[in-house]
Write a protein that holds these residues in place. Structure first.
Motif, short mmCIF file in Angstrom:
data_model
loop_
_atom_site.label_atom_id
_atom_site.label_comp_id
_atom_site.label_asym_id
_atom_site.label_seq_id
_atom_site.Cartn_x
_atom_site.Cartn_y
_atom_site.Cartn_z
N VAL A 54 1.30 -1.38 0.00
CA VAL A 54 0.15 -0.03 0.06
C VAL A 54 0.93 1.03 0.17
N THR A 55 0.42 2.53 -0.61
CA THR A 55 1.31 3.59 -1.00
C THR A 55 -0.10 4.62 -1.11
N VAL A 56 0.20 5.21 0.30
CA VAL A 56 -1.26 6.32 0.10
C VAL A 56 -0.25 7.35 0.23
N ASN A 57 -1.26 9.15 0.03
CA ASN A 57 -0.59 10.29 0.32
C ASN A 57 -1.92 10.84 0.76
N VAL A 58 -1.04 11.34 2.11
CA VAL A 58 -2.53 11.64 3.21
C VAL A 58 -2.51 13.33 3.34
N SER A 59 -3.00 13.95 4.21
CA SER A 59 -3.69 15.09 4.73
C SER A 59 -4.16 15.49 5.49
N ALA A 60 -4.31 17.00 6.10
CA ALA A 60 -5.57 17.16 7.26
C ALA A 60 -5.78 18.32 7.38
N GLU A 61 -6.87 19.15 7.50
CA GLU A 61 -7.18 20.80 7.72
C GLU A 61 -6.59 20.92 8.75
N SER A 62 -5.95 20.17 9.89
CA SER A 62 -5.72 20.77 11.25
C SER A 62 -4.52 20.01 11.52
N THR A 63 -3.81 20.63 12.79
CA THR A 63 -3.24 20.44 13.35
C THR A 63 -2.79 19.08 13.91
N ASP A 64 -1.49 18.42 14.77
CA ASP A 64 -1.37 18.13 15.53
C ASP A 64 -2.81 16.68 15.92
N ARG A 65 -3.55 16.98 15.21
CA ARG A 65 -5.07 15.46 14.65
C ARG A 65 -3.95 14.08 14.94
N ASN A 66 -4.21 12.94 15.45
CA ASN A 66 -4.16 11.53 15.32
C ASN A 66 -5.13 11.00 14.82
N ASN A 67 -4.18 10.72 13.44
CA ASN A 67 -4.47 9.95 12.38
C ASN A 67 -4.59 8.28 12.03
N SER A 68 -5.84 7.45 11.63
CA SER A 68 -5.48 5.91 11.65
C SER A 68 -5.73 5.47 10.31
N ILE A 69 -5.08 4.70 9.77
CA ILE A 69 -5.71 3.89 8.56
C ILE A 69 -4.57 2.29 8.96
N ARG A 70 -5.95 1.39 8.35
CA ARG A 70 -5.86 0.05 8.49
C ARG A 70 -6.01 -0.95 7.79
N LEU A 71 -5.53 -1.83 7.74
CA LEU A 71 -5.50 -2.81 6.29
C LEU A 71 -6.60 -3.60 6.26
N ARG A 141 -3.56 18.20 -0.72
CA ARG A 141 -2.94 18.67 0.40
C ARG A 141 -4.28 19.45 0.99
N ALA A 142 -4.86 19.78 2.70
CA ALA A 142 -6.11 20.02 3.09
C ALA A 142 -6.27 21.30 2.40
N VAL A 143 -4.81 22.13 2.57
CA VAL A 143 -5.50 23.53 1.55
C VAL A 143 -5.47 23.74 0.30
N GLY A 144 -5.70 23.00 -0.72
CA GLY A 144 -6.55 22.50 -1.84
C GLY A 144 -5.75 21.78 -2.81
N ASN A 145 -7.03 21.77 -4.00
CA ASN A 145 -6.33 21.41 -5.07
C ASN A 145 -4.94 21.57 -5.82
N TYR A 146 -4.09 21.50 -5.32
CA TYR A 146 -3.06 22.61 -6.72
C TYR A 146 -2.26 21.00 -6.91
N ASN A 147 -1.38 20.29 -6.11
CA ASN A 147 -0.93 18.90 -6.94
C ASN A 147 -1.40 17.80 -6.09
N ASN A 148 -2.10 17.44 -6.32
CA ASN A 148 -2.82 16.39 -6.62
C ASN A 148 -1.71 15.36 -6.48
N THR A 149 -1.62 14.35 -5.68
CA THR A 149 -1.14 12.79 -6.63
C THR A 149 -2.48 11.38 -6.56
#
Length: 163
Positions: A54-71, A141-149
């Protein structure tokens, strides 16, 4: 099936996601399916193993938040940690800021012991702050659709070694 006494790759299936998706919640434990991030494979032998990459590219609209991904394999969590006091996951991200896009990858070798069709999928959850839900994004990026992956989930059937 590979011959000559050794194991090998029998088949490869991949989902390539080049568009964006998001999750909007307020819980480190309420996992939901990551839209478009699943792959199906039918093993040719019950002794085969399935290698998931798995390879993912993720971002969030807030700092210092806990985010998780599971399979998951079908509805069973696989390839995740255990014993976490809050959540068990395959990938953990502590967000930096809304302008930062993180690339995360992991591999897991599964032994499903079946020749039935299998679906491997990702789920994710995003912690809010101050009781407010926060948005977590895939492939932008959470800030906008500028450099999508793009992101991928790949399943490879690995034949058993023959002795």
């Amino acid at each position: 099936v590979p011959t000559g006494g050794g194991g090998g790759i029998v088949q490869i299936k991949q989902t390539f996601k080049d568009d964006t998706t998001s999750v909007n919640n307020n819980s480190q434990t309420s996992f939901v399916d990551m839209s478009g991030m699943s792959v199906s494979i039918t093993p040719t032998s019950s002794t085969s193993k399935i290698l998931i990459y798995v390879t993912v590219n993720v971002s969030a609209e807030s700092t210092d938040r806990n985010n998780s991904i599971r399979l998951l394999r079908d509805s069973t969590v696989v390839g995740a940690g255990t014993g976490g006091s809050t959540a068990n996951c395959s990938v953990y991200v502590r967000t930096k800021d809304n302008d930062y896009l993180e690339n995360k990858s992991f591999m897991f070798l599964d032994s499903p012991n079946t020749t039935s069709a299998l679906t491997y999928k990702l789920q994710w959850c995003a912690e809010g702050s101050g009781g407010s839900a926060k948005v977590w994004y895939l492939n932008r990026r959470a800030v906008g659709n500028y450099n999508n992956t793009s992101s991928t989930i790949t399943a490879m059937e690995v034949s058993a070694w023959v002795h």
